[in-house]
Design a protein around this motif. Structure first.
Motif, mmCIF file in Angstrom:
data_model
loop_
_atom_site.group_PDB
_atom_site.id
_atom_site.type_symbol
_atom_site.label_atom_id
_atom_site.label_comp_id
_atom_site.label_asym_id
_atom_site.label_seq_id
_atom_site.Cartn_x
_atom_site.Cartn_y
_atom_site.Cartn_z
ATOM 1 N N TYR A 120 6.792 -0.669 -35.247
ATOM 2 C CA TYR A 120 5.463 0.310 -34.952
ATOM 3 C C TYR A 120 5.315 1.317 -35.626
ATOM 4 C CZ TYR A 120 2.027 2.761 -32.127
ATOM 5 O OH TYR A 120 0.838 3.365 -31.701
ATOM 6 N N LEU A 121 6.348 2.193 -35.540
ATOM 7 C CA LEU A 121 6.348 3.520 -36.292
ATOM 8 C C LEU A 121 6.171 3.378 -37.627
ATOM 9 C CD1 LEU A 121 8.721 5.334 -33.978
ATOM 10 C CD2 LEU A 121 6.318 5.543 -33.984
ATOM 11 N N VAL A 122 6.950 2.592 -38.213
ATOM 12 C CA VAL A 122 6.954 2.393 -39.823
ATOM 13 C C VAL A 122 5.549 2.012 -40.176
ATOM 14 C CG1 VAL A 122 7.714 0.714 -41.390
ATOM 15 C CG2 VAL A 122 9.374 1.643 -40.148
ATOM 16 N N ALA A 123 5.105 1.140 -39.583
ATOM 17 C CA ALA A 123 3.648 0.649 -39.772
ATOM 18 C C ALA A 123 2.649 2.009 -39.605
ATOM 19 C CB ALA A 123 2.993 -0.368 -38.782
ATOM 20 N N VAL A 124 2.772 2.730 -38.666
ATOM 21 C CA VAL A 124 1.824 4.000 -38.534
ATOM 22 C C VAL A 124 1.988 4.860 -39.700
ATOM 23 C CG1 VAL A 124 1.373 6.027 -37.170
ATOM 24 C CG2 VAL A 124 1.960 3.686 -36.049
ATOM 25 N N TYR A 125 3.385 5.217 -40.075
ATOM 26 C CA TYR A 125 3.731 5.864 -41.167
ATOM 27 C C TYR A 125 3.021 5.311 -42.529
ATOM 28 C CZ TYR A 125 7.136 9.300 -43.562
ATOM 29 O OH TYR A 125 7.503 10.496 -44.335
ATOM 30 N N LEU A 126 3.055 4.012 -42.807
ATOM 31 C CA LEU A 126 2.777 3.478 -44.011
ATOM 32 C C LEU A 126 1.087 3.735 -43.944
ATOM 33 C CD1 LEU A 126 4.657 -0.014 -44.179
ATOM 34 C CD2 LEU A 126 4.844 1.946 -45.914
ATOM 35 N N GLU A 127 0.555 3.412 -42.874
ATOM 36 C CA GLU A 127 -0.886 3.585 -42.757
ATOM 37 C C GLU A 127 -1.383 5.024 -43.023
ATOM 38 O OE1 GLU A 127 -2.956 3.285 -39.079
ATOM 39 O OE2 GLU A 127 -4.467 1.985 -40.025
ATOM 40 N N ALA A 128 -0.622 5.996 -42.492
ATOM 41 C CA ALA A 128 -1.038 7.289 -42.865
ATOM 42 C C ALA A 128 -0.585 7.749 -44.366
ATOM 43 C CB ALA A 128 0.005 8.083 -41.925
ATOM 44 N N LEU A 129 0.235 7.000 -45.007
ATOM 45 C CA LEU A 129 0.331 7.359 -46.424
ATOM 46 C C LEU A 129 -0.814 6.530 -47.222
ATOM 47 C CD1 LEU A 129 4.281 7.160 -46.758
ATOM 48 C CD2 LEU A 129 2.854 9.116 -47.149
ATOM 49 N N GLN A 130 -1.278 5.240 -46.777
ATOM 50 C CA GLN A 130 -2.178 4.848 -47.409
ATOM 51 C C GLN A 130 -3.478 5.437 -47.247
ATOM 52 O OE1 GLN A 130 -3.650 -0.003 -47.538
ATOM 53 N NE2 GLN A 130 -4.027 1.293 -45.474
ATOM 54 N N ASP A 131 -3.879 6.033 -46.199
ATOM 55 C CA ASP A 131 -4.981 7.053 -46.094
ATOM 56 C C ASP A 131 -4.962 8.112 -46.732
ATOM 57 O OD1 ASP A 131 -5.684 5.201 -44.094
ATOM 58 O OD2 ASP A 131 -5.261 6.328 -42.298
ATOM 59 N N ILE A 132 -4.038 8.588 -47.115
ATOM 60 C CA ILE A 132 -3.786 9.943 -47.845
ATOM 61 C C ILE A 132 -3.957 9.261 -49.151
ATOM 62 C CG2 ILE A 132 -2.319 11.585 -48.972
ATOM 63 C CD1 ILE A 132 -0.837 11.498 -46.267
ATOM 64 N N LEU A 133 -3.584 8.475 -49.708
ATOM 65 C CA LEU A 133 -3.600 7.853 -51.097
ATOM 66 C C LEU A 133 -5.268 7.605 -51.354
ATOM 67 C CD1 LEU A 133 -2.729 6.499 -53.915
ATOM 68 C CD2 LEU A 133 -2.175 4.375 -52.600
ATOM 69 N N PHE A 134 -5.825 6.713 -50.431
ATOM 70 C CA PHE A 134 -7.204 6.377 -50.828
ATOM 71 C C PHE A 134 -8.390 7.208 -50.410
ATOM 72 C CE2 PHE A 134 -5.571 2.080 -50.369
ATOM 73 C CZ PHE A 134 -5.901 1.646 -51.595
ATOM 74 N N SER A 135 -7.902 8.741 -49.966
ATOM 75 C CA SER A 135 -8.604 9.674 -49.947
ATOM 76 C C SER A 135 -8.601 10.596 -51.052
ATOM 77 C CB SER A 135 -8.167 10.667 -48.583
ATOM 78 O OG SER A 135 -6.997 11.226 -48.942
ATOM 79 N N LEU A 136 -7.673 10.492 -51.949
ATOM 80 C CA LEU A 136 -7.731 11.258 -53.293
ATOM 81 C C LEU A 136 -8.906 11.063 -54.162
ATOM 82 C CD1 LEU A 136 -3.849 10.689 -53.959
ATOM 83 C CD2 LEU A 136 -4.786 12.756 -53.188
ATOM 84 N N PRO A 137 -9.025 11.897 -54.860
ATOM 85 C CA PRO A 137 -10.172 11.824 -55.952
ATOM 86 C C PRO A 137 -9.947 10.398 -56.803
ATOM 87 C CG PRO A 137 -9.455 14.061 -55.870
ATOM 88 C CD PRO A 137 -8.752 13.135 -55.023
ATOM 89 N N LEU A 138 -10.954 9.740 -57.157
ATOM 90 C CA LEU A 138 -10.577 8.411 -57.874
ATOM 91 C C LEU A 138 -9.688 8.355 -58.866
ATOM 92 C CD1 LEU A 138 -12.021 5.809 -57.079
ATOM 93 C CD2 LEU A 138 -13.375 5.843 -58.728
ATOM 94 N N ARG A 139 -9.752 9.437 -59.788
ATOM 95 C CA ARG A 139 -8.851 9.414 -61.211
ATOM 96 C C ARG A 139 -7.340 9.682 -60.795
ATOM 97 N NH1 ARG A 139 -10.794 13.178 -66.033
ATOM 98 N NH2 ARG A 139 -8.819 12.436 -66.595
ATOM 99 N N LYS A 140 -7.140 10.606 -59.728
ATOM 100 C CA LYS A 140 -5.754 10.721 -59.104
ATOM 101 C C LYS A 140 -5.240 9.682 -58.599
ATOM 102 C CE LYS A 140 -3.437 14.867 -57.530
ATOM 103 N NZ LYS A 140 -3.962 16.214 -56.557
ATOM 104 N N GLN A 141 -6.177 9.180 -57.656
ATOM 105 C CA GLN A 141 -5.834 7.802 -56.935
ATOM 106 C C GLN A 141 -5.335 6.662 -57.793
ATOM 107 O OE1 GLN A 141 -8.444 4.831 -54.609
ATOM 108 N NE2 GLN A 141 -9.053 6.686 -53.913
ATOM 109 N N LYS A 142 -6.027 6.636 -58.816
ATOM 110 C CA LYS A 142 -5.771 5.484 -59.947
ATOM 111 C C LYS A 142 -4.220 5.689 -60.560
ATOM 112 C CE LYS A 142 -8.403 2.823 -63.129
ATOM 113 N NZ LYS A 142 -9.525 2.993 -64.191
ATOM 114 N N ARG A 143 -4.240 7.050 -60.895
ATOM 115 C CA ARG A 143 -2.980 7.482 -61.371
ATOM 116 C C ARG A 143 -1.804 7.536 -60.794
ATOM 117 N NH1 ARG A 143 -0.521 12.336 -61.784
ATOM 118 N NH2 ARG A 143 -2.508 13.342 -60.876
ATOM 119 N N LEU A 144 -1.967 7.389 -59.222
ATOM 120 C CA LEU A 144 -0.842 7.423 -58.257
ATOM 121 C C LEU A 144 -0.760 6.119 -57.617
ATOM 122 C CD1 LEU A 144 -1.526 10.892 -56.537
ATOM 123 C CD2 LEU A 144 0.554 10.136 -58.233
ATOM 124 N N LEU A 145 -1.573 5.358 -57.918
ATOM 125 C CA LEU A 145 -1.811 3.740 -57.260
ATOM 126 C C LEU A 145 -0.278 2.912 -57.458
ATOM 127 C CD1 LEU A 145 -3.745 2.466 -55.565
ATOM 128 C CD2 LEU A 145 -4.548 1.330 -57.334
#
Lengths: 245, 446
Positions: B242-267
């Motif tokens: 459960y905690l691993v899933a919560v952690y992964l979701e938090a990181l995913q939310d951060i990734l998808f909240s980045l500006p599009l160019r940065k997001q593409k680079r860090l995908l």
């Protein structure tokens, strides 16, 4: 001592009562009661701000930096000798000797700095440039190949082969330690023997050896002593921990 | 990690029986596989430190704590050492000195000059009602350190008059160390012919600027264990999953909240490092390192994952990967490298140089964060009545930048998030998700 409970309205988490803002989102915390905050012990002591240290280079950056410095350092005497030769003789003559030596040194230093973990490349990088150097030195003299095929190349081949045997032997052997140093000494003795043999054959045309026997005897005795130390005396001594492989 | 896998020495009689297998006095011993890597990469930026701390109900008497430390240290001869350099490898040498209790600092888990002569690979700090032990990862893992802290706390409380009948897994000064406590369990369980695990690609990393060296932000989430266990039961997963899933979701939310160019680079895949106590799979009494990790992940290049999808992926991944077979592959890869003749013959200074390069390329860059769940921590009666809680935290690497350590004590679960960046986005999203799931969370910081 009753503790006031404080919550962040955005995160929904309870925060420590003395906090003015939420540690997660920075939102201001509104105290529910107008009481003075209760006394508390800080979770961690205050200390002076941590001094900012200079950001260091990575290991790779360090190696490339050393390589750059070495290259520039070698370029300085190279250019000085070249220009002095050109000014004095109006052409490149004697400066070819120091220039080729400096280029050889540059190759020998560059290989381990640029390719430190590719063993075959390291081996080629440390054996091929000396052979080319000897050929160049031979040709500088009169444009002909005089002694390179008789002396230079065989000596280079002896060094390369013995070095390869010592390296492979050292890798394969179990219980490494002073025995490796012994192998290196034996190898050095044999290289001297080979050089002596090749030089004598070239200068006098005879098959035999002279001075190298003294070297070989010394290296054999010292190498044998190291082997004795390694296989007999090193057990349960402090050397064992220092030289563990 | 679960300390309960350790055989316990319950009485003096049992302890005396162990004299038959007592450890012969060792002046020095080799580093284990994990220790070698940690000793190579340790620096101010990568301190390789972790801390266990016990908050007592009463303020600490430092003089008594020092006495307790002096009483207990000889029970842990493998920690009373100093790292020395050989020509080819480092080694642990018995340290003739005596460790001293020192003051607390604002930032925990600071760098330890591990190679300096006379330095112990651990330190004991005291602050108000808190006893902290900070260990360098090159000497032990969480299991060993936790037993050390419990033994230290046990001895301290004994000196102030607490009487304990059943010591359970707490070590006592009058016991002799078992010889297996010294063992290099990686080498013992090394299977030469196993293939190594498949290579994995680089992972997504938080794109935030590092704080100056030494700065370490600690965010502790405290919550009722029952609430969070009920939630994970409701979802049919373990607490770790459960905690691993919560952690992964938090990181995913951060990734998808980045500006599009940065997001593409860090995908890149979002992958977590989840340490596993190998004593669960391989019988060992070792008090040195014996943990490796599994790496649950999601690949955001395939699109946005819902929480249920993440949870499903983590659940199945953990069921498959947390097994002795796959862990054995990791042991085989690591130990094989150490035993390679060329590596053995390379002088230490060259090994250290390449050790750091390999660690950066092969190690930390493959993970986006670390979450380690130590499980339930307890103390024998009546010591537990004197101790408010025991918690655990770990230093963070400049690559992953954040990470968390989880353990429960009594009725509470403690999640210690450490970070070396200013932004607390991971913590914010992580704890907000727990609150959203109906868990009451209290936040404390340093």
């Amino acid at each position: 001592m009753t503790e006031n409970k404080a919550f962040c309205s955005r995160c929904g988490v309870e925060v420590e009562p003395h906090k003015a803002t939420c540690p997660l989102c920075g939102t201001s915390i509104q105290q529910t009661e107008e009481e003075e905050p209760t006394s508390y012990v800080k979770k961690y002591p205050d200390e002076p701000a941590v001094k900012t240290e200079k950001t260091g280079r990575t290991a790779k950056q360090k190696r490339i930096f050393i390589w750059e410095v070495v290259s520039v350092t070698l370029l300085i005497p190279l250019l000085i000798t070249l220009f002095v030769d050109l000014i004095v003789n109006k052409t490149v003559t004697w400066s070819l000797y120091p220039i080729s030596s400096l280029i050889l040194a540059w190759f020998l230093i560059s290989t381990p700095l640029l390719f430190p973990n590719i063993l075959p490349l390291l081996y080629i990088g440390e054996t091929l440039p000396p052979a080319i150097f000897l050929l160049v030195i031979d040709k500088i003299e009169d444009g002909q190949i005089n002694w390179f095929l008789d002396v230079g190349l065989p000596i280079e081949a002896v060094v390369a082969v013995i070095a390869a045997i010592v390296i492979i032997g050292s890798i394969k052997i179990k219980n490494k330690g002073m025995n490796i140093a012994a192998f290196i000494l034996f190898g050095a003795g044999l290289i001297c023997l080979g050089i002596d043999f090749i030089v004598l054959k070239h200068t006098r045309g005879t098959f035999g050896v002279s001075w190298s026997l003294y070297v070989l005897t010394s290296t054999a005795v010292i190498g044998g002593f190291l082997l004795y130390l390694h296989y007999r005396l090193m057990k349960n001594t402090k050397l064992q921990r220092k030289l563990q492989i | 990690m679960n300390s309960s896998n350790f055989p316990t020495k319950k009485t003096d009689e049992e302890s005396n029986q162990n004299h038959i297998q007592k450890a012969p006095k060792k002046d020095w011993f080799r580093l284990d596989n994990a220790a070698t890597v940690f000793s190579f990469v340790t620096s101010t930026r990568i301190p390789c430190m972790f801390r266990f701390y016990a908050n007592l109900k009463k303020p600490i008497n430092v003089a008594i704590l020092q006495q307790a430390l002096e009483n207990i240290i000889d029970r842990f001869p493998y920690y009373k050492v100093n790292l020395r350099n050989g020509l080819f490898w480092s080694y642990w040498e018995t340290n003739p000195g005596m460790p001293v209790v020192i003051e607390e600092t604002k930032y925990p888990c600071q760098k330890m000059p591990i190679r300096k002569k006379g330095i112990f690979p651990f330190r004991v700090r005291a602050y108000y009602n808190r006893i902290s032990v900070e260990f360098h990862h090159s000497i032990t893992d969480g299991t060993g350190a936790l037993i050390f802290l419990k033994s230290l706390v046990g001895e301290y409380l004994t000196l102030i008059g607490v009487v304990v009948n059943d010591w359970q897994d707490v070590f006592r000064p009058n016991q002799e160390p078992h010889y297996e406590e010294y063992e290099d369990a990686f080498k013992k369980n090394y299977q030469k012919n196993l293939p190594g695990p498949p290579r994995v690609s680089k992972a997504f990393h938080l794109p935030f600027k590092l704080e100056p060296k030494g700065v370490f932000h600690l965010t502790i989430g405290i919550m009722p264990i029952k609430q969070i266990l009920n939630k994970s039961k409701e979802l049919d997963v373990t607490l770790t999953e459960y905690l691993v899933a919560v952690y992964l979701e938090a990181l995913q939310d951060i990734l998808f909240s980045l500006p599009l160019r940065k997001q593409k680079r860090l995908l890149k895949p979002i992958r977590l490092q989840v340490p596993v106590n190998l004593r669960r799979f391989f019988s060992s009494k070792t008090m040195r390192n014996f943990s490796l990790y599994v790496t649950p992940y999601i690949d955001p290049r395939l699109g946005h994952f819902s929480f249920d999808e993440i949870l499903k992926q983590v659940y199945h991944y953990m069921r498959v990967e947390v097994s002795d077979r796959y862990i054995s592959q990791q042991i085989a890869r690591n130990v094989r490298g150490e035993l390679h003749p060329l590596i053995r013959l390379t002088p230490l200074f060259i090994k250290r140089l390449f050790g750091k390069i390999i660690y950066n390329g092969q190690g930390e860059f493959l993970y986006s964060g670390v979450i380690t769940n130590l499980g339930k921590v307890s103390l024998p009666e009546p010591l537990n009545k004197e101790v408010e809680n025991i918690q655990f935290l770990s230093a963070q690497s400049p690559v992953t930048k954040t990470g968390c350590a989880v353990n429960s004590y009594g009725e509470k679960l403690y999640i210690n998030f450490g970070r070396i960046i200013k932004e607390a986005h991971v913590e914010k999203l992580f704890f907000r998700k727990l609150v959203k799931d109906g868990i009451k969370v209290r936040i404390e910081t340093n």
